[in-house]
Design a protein around this motif. Structure first.
Motif, mmCIF file in Angstrom:
data_model
loop_
_atom_site.group_PDB
_atom_site.id
_atom_site.type_symbol
_atom_site.label_atom_id
_atom_site.label_comp_id
_atom_site.label_asym_id
_atom_site.label_seq_id
_atom_site.Cartn_x
_atom_site.Cartn_y
_atom_site.Cartn_z
ATOM 1 N N ILE A 489 0.851 -1.190 0.000
ATOM 2 C CA ILE A 489 0.000 0.000 0.000
ATOM 3 C C ILE A 489 0.891 1.246 0.000
ATOM 4 C CG2 ILE A 489 -1.960 -1.123 1.105
ATOM 5 C CD1 ILE A 489 -1.062 -0.068 3.780
ATOM 6 N N PRO A 490 0.364 2.404 -0.406
ATOM 7 C CA PRO A 490 1.187 3.618 -0.495
ATOM 8 C C PRO A 490 1.761 4.035 0.851
ATOM 9 C CG PRO A 490 -0.856 3.885 -1.714
ATOM 10 C CD PRO A 490 -0.996 2.618 -0.935
ATOM 11 N N VAL A 491 2.951 4.663 0.786
ATOM 12 C CA VAL A 491 3.648 5.157 1.972
ATOM 13 C C VAL A 491 3.908 6.648 1.808
ATOM 14 C CG1 VAL A 491 5.783 5.051 3.323
ATOM 15 C CG2 VAL A 491 4.722 2.938 2.483
ATOM 16 N N ILE A 492 3.594 7.413 2.868
ATOM 17 C CA ILE A 492 3.898 8.843 2.929
ATOM 18 C C ILE A 492 5.125 9.019 3.815
ATOM 19 C CG2 ILE A 492 3.080 11.133 3.598
ATOM 20 C CD1 ILE A 492 0.210 9.983 3.400
ATOM 21 N N ALA A 493 6.194 9.612 3.288
ATOM 22 C CA ALA A 493 7.391 9.886 4.075
ATOM 23 C C ALA A 493 7.189 11.152 4.894
ATOM 24 C CB ALA A 493 8.591 10.038 3.157
ATOM 25 N N SER A 494 7.565 11.091 6.172
ATOM 26 C CA SER A 494 7.402 12.243 7.048
ATOM 27 C C SER A 494 8.582 12.327 8.009
ATOM 28 C CB SER A 494 6.088 12.111 7.840
ATOM 29 O OG SER A 494 5.929 13.183 8.747
ATOM 30 N N SER A 495 8.785 13.515 8.562
ATOM 31 C CA SER A 495 9.789 13.828 9.584
ATOM 32 C C SER A 495 11.167 14.079 8.982
ATOM 33 C CB SER A 495 9.903 12.720 10.633
ATOM 34 O OG SER A 495 8.674 12.467 11.253
ATOM 35 N N GLY A 496 11.669 15.309 9.188
ATOM 36 C CA GLY A 496 13.054 15.619 8.830
ATOM 37 C C GLY A 496 13.248 16.548 7.662
ATOM 38 N N ALA A 497 12.197 16.894 6.915
ATOM 39 C CA ALA A 497 12.372 17.741 5.737
ATOM 40 C C ALA A 497 12.849 19.135 6.148
ATOM 41 C CB ALA A 497 11.075 17.847 4.953
ATOM 42 N N GLY A 498 13.858 19.632 5.432
ATOM 43 C CA GLY A 498 14.373 20.967 5.718
ATOM 44 C C GLY A 498 14.687 21.777 4.488
ATOM 45 N N THR A 499 14.754 21.111 3.322
ATOM 46 C CA THR A 499 15.067 21.785 2.064
ATOM 47 C C THR A 499 14.275 21.122 0.941
ATOM 48 O OG1 THR A 499 16.870 20.303 1.423
ATOM 49 C CG2 THR A 499 17.437 22.164 2.870
ATOM 50 N N PRO A 500 14.122 21.811 -0.193
ATOM 51 C CA PRO A 500 13.481 21.160 -1.347
ATOM 52 C C PRO A 500 14.236 19.906 -1.789
ATOM 53 C CG PRO A 500 13.528 23.534 -1.669
ATOM 54 C CD PRO A 500 14.357 23.255 -0.447
ATOM 55 N N GLN A 501 15.559 19.911 -1.633
ATOM 56 C CA GLN A 501 16.361 18.757 -2.035
ATOM 57 C C GLN A 501 16.008 17.505 -1.243
ATOM 58 O OE1 GLN A 501 17.580 21.857 -1.496
ATOM 59 N NE2 GLN A 501 18.022 22.344 -3.648
ATOM 60 N N HIS A 502 15.565 17.673 -0.015
ATOM 61 C CA HIS A 502 15.193 16.505 0.780
ATOM 62 C C HIS A 502 14.005 15.774 0.157
ATOM 63 C CE1 HIS A 502 17.191 18.461 4.551
ATOM 64 N NE2 HIS A 502 18.047 17.720 3.869
ATOM 65 N N PHE A 503 13.122 16.511 -0.483
ATOM 66 C CA PHE A 503 11.968 15.881 -1.142
ATOM 67 C C PHE A 503 12.421 15.091 -2.370
ATOM 68 C CE2 PHE A 503 10.067 19.129 1.447
ATOM 69 C CZ PHE A 503 8.828 18.627 1.814
ATOM 70 N N SER A 504 13.292 15.672 -3.179
ATOM 71 C CA SER A 504 13.765 14.935 -4.353
ATOM 72 C C SER A 504 14.587 13.723 -3.937
ATOM 73 C CB SER A 504 14.581 15.853 -5.270
ATOM 74 O OG SER A 504 15.705 16.389 -4.600
ATOM 75 N N GLU A 505 15.329 13.825 -2.834
ATOM 76 C CA GLU A 505 16.126 12.693 -2.356
ATOM 77 C C GLU A 505 15.245 11.523 -1.943
ATOM 78 O OE1 GLU A 505 18.451 14.261 0.805
ATOM 79 O OE2 GLU A 505 19.790 15.415 -0.517
ATOM 80 N N VAL A 506 14.170 11.812 -1.224
ATOM 81 C CA VAL A 506 13.324 10.706 -0.752
ATOM 82 C C VAL A 506 12.589 10.058 -1.918
ATOM 83 C CG1 VAL A 506 11.203 11.998 -0.198
ATOM 84 C CG2 VAL A 506 11.825 9.976 1.146
ATOM 85 N N PHE A 507 12.206 10.837 -2.917
ATOM 86 C CA PHE A 507 11.528 10.262 -4.071
ATOM 87 C C PHE A 507 12.495 9.513 -4.987
ATOM 88 C CE2 PHE A 507 8.149 13.735 -3.548
ATOM 89 C CZ PHE A 507 7.286 12.868 -2.897
ATOM 90 N N ALA A 508 13.737 9.986 -5.050
ATOM 91 C CA ALA A 508 14.717 9.328 -5.915
ATOM 92 C C ALA A 508 15.252 8.035 -5.301
ATOM 93 C CB ALA A 508 15.878 10.277 -6.206
ATOM 94 N N ASN A 509 15.236 7.949 -3.980
ATOM 95 C CA ASN A 509 15.889 6.820 -3.311
ATOM 96 C C ASN A 509 14.937 5.869 -2.597
ATOM 97 O OD1 ASN A 509 18.903 7.462 -3.624
ATOM 98 N ND2 ASN A 509 18.090 9.390 -2.836
ATOM 99 N N THR A 510 13.648 6.153 -2.656
ATOM 100 C CA THR A 510 12.655 5.242 -2.102
ATOM 101 C C THR A 510 11.481 5.168 -3.067
ATOM 102 O OG1 THR A 510 11.169 6.763 -0.904
ATOM 103 C CG2 THR A 510 13.257 6.193 0.177
ATOM 104 N N THR A 511 10.565 4.252 -2.787
ATOM 105 C CA THR A 511 9.347 4.155 -3.605
ATOM 106 C C THR A 511 8.152 4.802 -2.910
ATOM 107 O OG1 THR A 511 9.013 1.920 -2.726
ATOM 108 C CG2 THR A 511 10.079 2.106 -4.872
ATOM 109 N N ALA A 512 8.423 5.683 -1.944
ATOM 110 C CA ALA A 512 7.331 6.411 -1.284
ATOM 111 C C ALA A 512 6.539 7.212 -2.315
ATOM 112 C CB ALA A 512 7.886 7.347 -0.210
ATOM 113 N N GLU A 513 5.220 7.189 -2.173
ATOM 114 C CA GLU A 513 4.359 7.902 -3.121
ATOM 115 C C GLU A 513 4.172 9.376 -2.771
ATOM 116 O OE1 GLU A 513 3.534 3.670 -3.788
ATOM 117 O OE2 GLU A 513 3.775 4.892 -2.006
ATOM 118 N N ALA A 514 4.451 9.737 -1.518
ATOM 119 C CA ALA A 514 4.215 11.106 -1.079
ATOM 120 C C ALA A 514 5.209 11.482 0.003
ATOM 121 C CB ALA A 514 2.783 11.260 -0.550
ATOM 122 N N ALA A 515 5.403 12.783 0.187
ATOM 123 C CA ALA A 515 6.255 13.287 1.264
ATOM 124 C C ALA A 515 5.531 14.439 1.944
ATOM 125 C CB ALA A 515 7.605 13.734 0.731
#
Length: 554
Positions: A489-515
């Motif tokens: 089932i879909p996973v939303i990544a949460s906790s720790g975001a501080g820059t726009p780059q953190h969002f691209s990192e989590v999407f590029a390195n995991t299969t999370a559908e949302a942040a």
């Protein structure tokens, strides 16, 4: 002549948003109370979410099934949304043996898209299907909101009905149908921002799409990654509901440089309704409210939070999630309320999904104690049975417990980097589930929790991480990916975001559908639009920040 539209509310899911969209467009709503209201309808809208069987049973119970079928057979103006589309078919694999309206040949089937997640949840495009008459309400350029586990597929028998198709993995499914005066969509126009509200407007005002570009025929579509704004809501010391945020869940300001000072006040970052509207206008794909202190005694007596949902849904046309107090309880009068009762109030007030936290941990512990046998009586099972799995989000609040070796615990462990070792140099840890706002740990790890909740019928995971909360150091990527690999089932990544780059990192390195992020958006340290722009420049598919405000007549 009065601008009127008839609404068939069969009793499941959030219909407040569709009501608000219709009202914004200047139409008066006539509610279906009995068969005569269907017979006299000039235009009929049938929205809804939930299980196929539940919807059919409700229509039969209210004696509306046959009148609705007769209305459709007469080719009278109709707009069906989500389950309102699926019921037009002969049946669904979701509930074999339950007959649909049978207006369109074929059955609804479950997505077979492994390793992609199910439900298909988020923003996707539509591709026009070539036909003699053009699609009346869609141009093919729209990005719209979908949330469903079952879908209609193209066959020779239903080909003449198909208006648009959408791709999810290897599956191309029917995303809208049109024949004569009958239109239905698998997506939710009332949750698709200004774009979706304009789809409704075209139906209501008989204002067809003027220009359809041939390039949009048979064009593959892509599910977008979602950026979610989260609002932690609680009552402050003056008794007002405010949006707050803290580090490791401490939401009080430090007074006089003393964290133990008695005059520490709840951090106030704004009013929830105003902030939610701001994020909608800035392009948030979803908005989540987490009620972090209320509901502890009597969830249904917390009318202020219900009013927040009601007022937000008047101006915010993207999905709303509410968390806090989704559980069974007994009120002060001795009356017992089920978790389903609580969820129903939220849905009727404007929520599209409910987030379950502590109670999900107890449900998982109970399931494990029964060797995985489901009894059907947990909050997760009851709500998903009526409203569908997509309506149930599990909020996971784990903290790291370090161990010297994987042999030192029966829990699933992860190896940390050399820079992230434990206090005594430990290089392994497991993620302990917590309850009561992170104040109490349980002998249950996050992997056990998410697997158990998926078995019970949950449709999405909101994955927090206490040691990352408020650090602005980026998401816990190894942990997030390990959870993504544990469920379907879909996973939303949460906790720790501080820059726009953190969002691209989590999407590029995991299969999370949302942040998801909170404080950095509230304090305007990172504008939501800058996150969207960065993702697009990084080649990560996401919905553009729409901008613009809702006016009385869109």
């Amino acid at each position: 002549m009065a601008k009127e539209v008839t609404l068939l509310d069969y009793g499941a899911g959030n219909v407040r948003s569709i009501r608000n969209a219709i009202t914004r467009l200047g139409f008066t709503i006539i509610d279906v109370k009995d068969a005569s209201d269907i017979e006299s309808a000039k235009k009929l809208i049938f929205p809804g979410v939930g299980a196929f069987k539940s919807a059919v049973e409700n229509l039969h119970e209210k004696r509306l099934f046959e009148p609705l079928k007769k209305y459709l057979q007469a080719n009278r103006p109709f707009f069906g949304i989500c389950i309102g589309l699926q019921l037009l078919f002969e049946g669904s694999d979701e509930n074999p043996g339950v007959e649909g309206l049978g207006i369109i040949p074929g059955r609804i089937t479950k997505f077979d898209v492994a390793p992609l997640s199910v439900p298909h949840m988020g923003w996707n495009g539509v591709s026009l299907v070539e036909r003699e008459d053009k699609c009346r309400v869609l141009s093919g350029d729209e990005i719209l909101y979908f949330v469903h586990s079952y879908c209609p597929l193209r066959t020779e028998k239903n080909a003449e009905w198909i208006a648009t198709a959408t791709n999810y993995g290897k599956v191309e499914f029917i995303s809208s149908v049109q024949r004569g005066n009958i239109i239905a969509t698998q997506f939710h126009p009332e949750k698709s921002g200004l774009t979706g509200v304009n789809v409704l407007r075209r139906f209501l005002e008989d204002d067809d799409v003027k220009d359809v570009d041939i390039k949009n025929f048979s064009r593959p579509t892509t599910l977008r990654k979602r950026v979610i704004a989260c609002l932690d809501v609680r009552t402050n010391d003056e008794g007002d509901l405010v949006v707050t945020k803290g580090d490791q869940y401490d939401v009080r300001e430090t007074a006089k440089n003393d964290p133990n000072h008695p005059d520490r006040k709840v951090r106030n970052l704004g009013k929830p309704v105003a902030l939610a509207r701001r994020y909608f206008e800035e392009g948030a794909d979803e908005i989540t409210f987490l009620n972090i202190t209320s509901f502890r005694e009597s969830p249904l007596q917390d009318s202020p939070m219900l009013r927040v949902l009601e007022e937000t849904s008047e101006n915010v046309f993207v999905p709303l999630t509410i968390g806090g107090g989704i559980r069974s309880y007994t009120d002060k009068t001795g009356r017992k309320w089920s978790a389903l009762d609580v969820a129903n109030q939220y849905f009727r007030s404007g929520a599209d999904k409910v987030s379950i936290g502590s109670d999900a941990v107890y449900c998982a512990e109970d399931l494990i104690s029964r060797s995985g046998k489901c009894l059907g009586n947990t909050a997760i099972e009851e709500i998903s049975r009526v409203y569908g799995s997509q309506a149930v989000v599990i909020s996971v609040d784990p903290r790291r417990v370090f161990v010297n070796s994987p042999k030192d615990t029966h829990h699933t462990v992860l190896r940390v980097s050399d820079d992230d070792r434990g206090p005594n140099g430990e290089q392994f840890c497991w993620y302990q589930c917590t309850v009561r706002g992170g104040r109490e740990g349980r002998d249950l790890d996050a992997h056990q929790l998410v697997k158990s909740c998926e078995t019970l019928g949950a449709g999405e995971i909101l994955l927090n991480c206490i040691h990352k909360d408020g650090t602005k150091s980026g998401f816990d990527i190894p942990f997030i990916e390990s959870i993504c690999n544990s469920v379907t089932i879909p996973v939303i990544a949460s906790s720790g975001a501080g820059t726009p780059q953190h969002f691209s990192e989590v999407f590029a390195n995991t299969t999370a559908e949302a942040a998801l992020a909170a404080g950095i958006f509230h304090r305007k340290e990172v504008p939501l639009q800058s996150v969207k722009a960065h993702l697009q420049s990084s080649g990560i598919p996401t919905r553009s920040a729409q901008g613009g405000k809702i006016t009385t007549h869109i």
